[in-house]
Design a protein around this motif. Sequence first.
Motif, PDB file in Angstrom:
ATOM      1  N   ILE A   1      -4.860   6.154  -2.347  1.00  0.00           N
ATOM      2  CA  ILE A   1      -3.768   5.179  -2.227  1.00  0.00           C
ATOM      3  C   ILE A   1      -3.549   4.454  -3.554  1.00  0.00           C
ATOM      4  CG2 ILE A   1      -4.158   4.763   0.243  1.00  0.00           C
ATOM      5  CD1 ILE A   1      -5.251   1.896  -0.936  1.00  0.00           C
ATOM      6  N   ALA A   2      -2.391   3.820  -3.656  1.00  0.00           N
ATOM      7  CA  ALA A   2      -2.119   2.855  -4.717  1.00  0.00           C
ATOM      8  C   ALA A   2      -1.740   1.550  -4.022  1.00  0.00           C
ATOM      9  CB  ALA A   2      -0.987   3.328  -5.615  1.00  0.00           C
ATOM     10  N   ALA A   3      -2.167   0.438  -4.597  1.00  0.00           N
ATOM     11  CA  ALA A   3      -1.876  -0.873  -4.004  1.00  0.00           C
ATOM     12  C   ALA A   3      -1.336  -1.802  -5.081  1.00  0.00           C
ATOM     13  CB  ALA A   3      -3.139  -1.463  -3.382  1.00  0.00           C
ATOM     14  N   LEU A   4      -0.516  -2.753  -4.649  1.00  0.00           N
ATOM     15  CA  LEU A   4       0.126  -3.657  -5.603  1.00  0.00           C
ATOM     16  C   LEU A   4       0.275  -5.050  -5.009  1.00  0.00           C
ATOM     17  CD1 LEU A   4       1.697  -3.990  -8.333  1.00  0.00           C
ATOM     18  CD2 LEU A   4       3.752  -3.381  -7.062  1.00  0.00           C
ATOM     19  N   LYS A  42      -5.813   1.448  -7.856  1.00  0.00           N
ATOM     20  CA  LYS A  42      -5.946   2.815  -7.361  1.00  0.00           C
ATOM     21  C   LYS A  42      -7.297   2.903  -6.660  1.00  0.00           C
ATOM     22  CE  LYS A  42      -3.051   4.993 -10.888  1.00  0.00           C
ATOM     23  NZ  LYS A  42      -3.008   5.953 -12.016  1.00  0.00           N
ATOM     24  N   ALA A  43      -7.322   3.587  -5.503  1.00  0.00           N
ATOM     25  CA  ALA A  43      -8.546   3.591  -4.700  1.00  0.00           C
ATOM     26  C   ALA A  43      -8.526   4.719  -3.680  1.00  0.00           C
ATOM     27  CB  ALA A  43      -8.690   2.247  -3.984  1.00  0.00           C
ATOM     28  N   ILE A  99       0.861  -1.187   0.000  1.00  0.00           N
ATOM     29  CA  ILE A  99       0.000   0.000   0.000  1.00  0.00           C
ATOM     30  C   ILE A  99       0.894   1.233   0.000  1.00  0.00           C
ATOM     31  CG2 ILE A  99      -1.810   1.278   1.218  1.00  0.00           C
ATOM     32  CD1 ILE A  99      -2.805  -1.427   0.357  1.00  0.00           C
ATOM     33  N   SER A 100       0.702   2.091  -0.989  1.00  0.00           N
ATOM     34  CA  SER A 100       1.449   3.347  -1.074  1.00  0.00           C
ATOM     35  C   SER A 100       0.510   4.504  -0.771  1.00  0.00           C
ATOM     36  CB  SER A 100       2.054   3.529  -2.464  1.00  0.00           C
ATOM     37  OG  SER A 100       2.977   2.495  -2.739  1.00  0.00           O
ATOM     38  N   SER A 101       1.005   5.448   0.025  1.00  0.00           N
ATOM     39  CA  SER A 101       0.175   6.577   0.440  1.00  0.00           C
ATOM     40  C   SER A 101       0.981   7.864   0.440  1.00  0.00           C
ATOM     41  CB  SER A 101      -0.401   6.322   1.839  1.00  0.00           C
ATOM     42  OG  SER A 101       0.659   6.137   2.765  1.00  0.00           O
ATOM     43  N   TYR A 102       0.257   8.961   0.503  1.00  0.00           N
ATOM     44  CA  TYR A 102       0.881  10.290   0.534  1.00  0.00           C
ATOM     45  C   TYR A 102       0.403  11.035   1.775  1.00  0.00           C
ATOM     46  CZ  TYR A 102       1.802  15.181  -0.678  1.00  0.00           C
ATOM     47  OH  TYR A 102       2.217  16.495  -0.650  1.00  0.00           O
TER      48      TYR A 102
END
Length: 198
Positions: free
Chosen positions: A81-84, A97-98, A36-39
């Motif tokens: 967020i972006a998830a992979l 993307k969500a 999970i990528s976040s800003y």
Amino acid sequence: MIKFIDLNQEAPFQLFKEKYDKALNLGQKGIEAISISSYNKETCAIDSRYVNLKFIRNDEFIFFSNYNSPKASSFNSHNQIAALLYWNSINIQIRVKAKIKKTSNEFNQKYFFERSEEKNALSISSNQSQPISSYEKVKENYQKSLKGDDLKKCPDYWGGFSFKPYEIEFWEGNQFRLNRRDLYSKKDNNWSHIILEP
């Protein structure tokens, strides 16, 4: 493993389940691991971490964490967020993307009650990502919680995060990098599908 509950019947979710079953049948390890990528708007920093995806309920992806953690702070600051996921057994990566939000207290309490006491003791005893004097102190706090806390009651500072994808890409690696890329995008409650070049 990921638990599927009333899975959404639309194409990207059905394809996700198809790929999941194939990877699981081939013995994929850590199949629930999702990055999970976040800003964080306050620190202007981007961060990524792996979590365990526990549920896909209809069109919601759900994992659990400490609500006082740095990731939770990022989600509160900026809910994009972006998830992979990557399953090497079938050479598939799934990009998502969500928007993310907390799950309900009722949902958290029910899930926490069903978990093992050993896992719950750590959730209660750990101030996730905060500095501590030693690893021995981590274990000491854990043992204290294991023996003295109500291990079936979910604390307010722990619970689930849910995100509903509006974009899902299935990337399938092939020889000579002749990779297949299927992109599903949601707009006005409808999913569209296009093929991307490698």
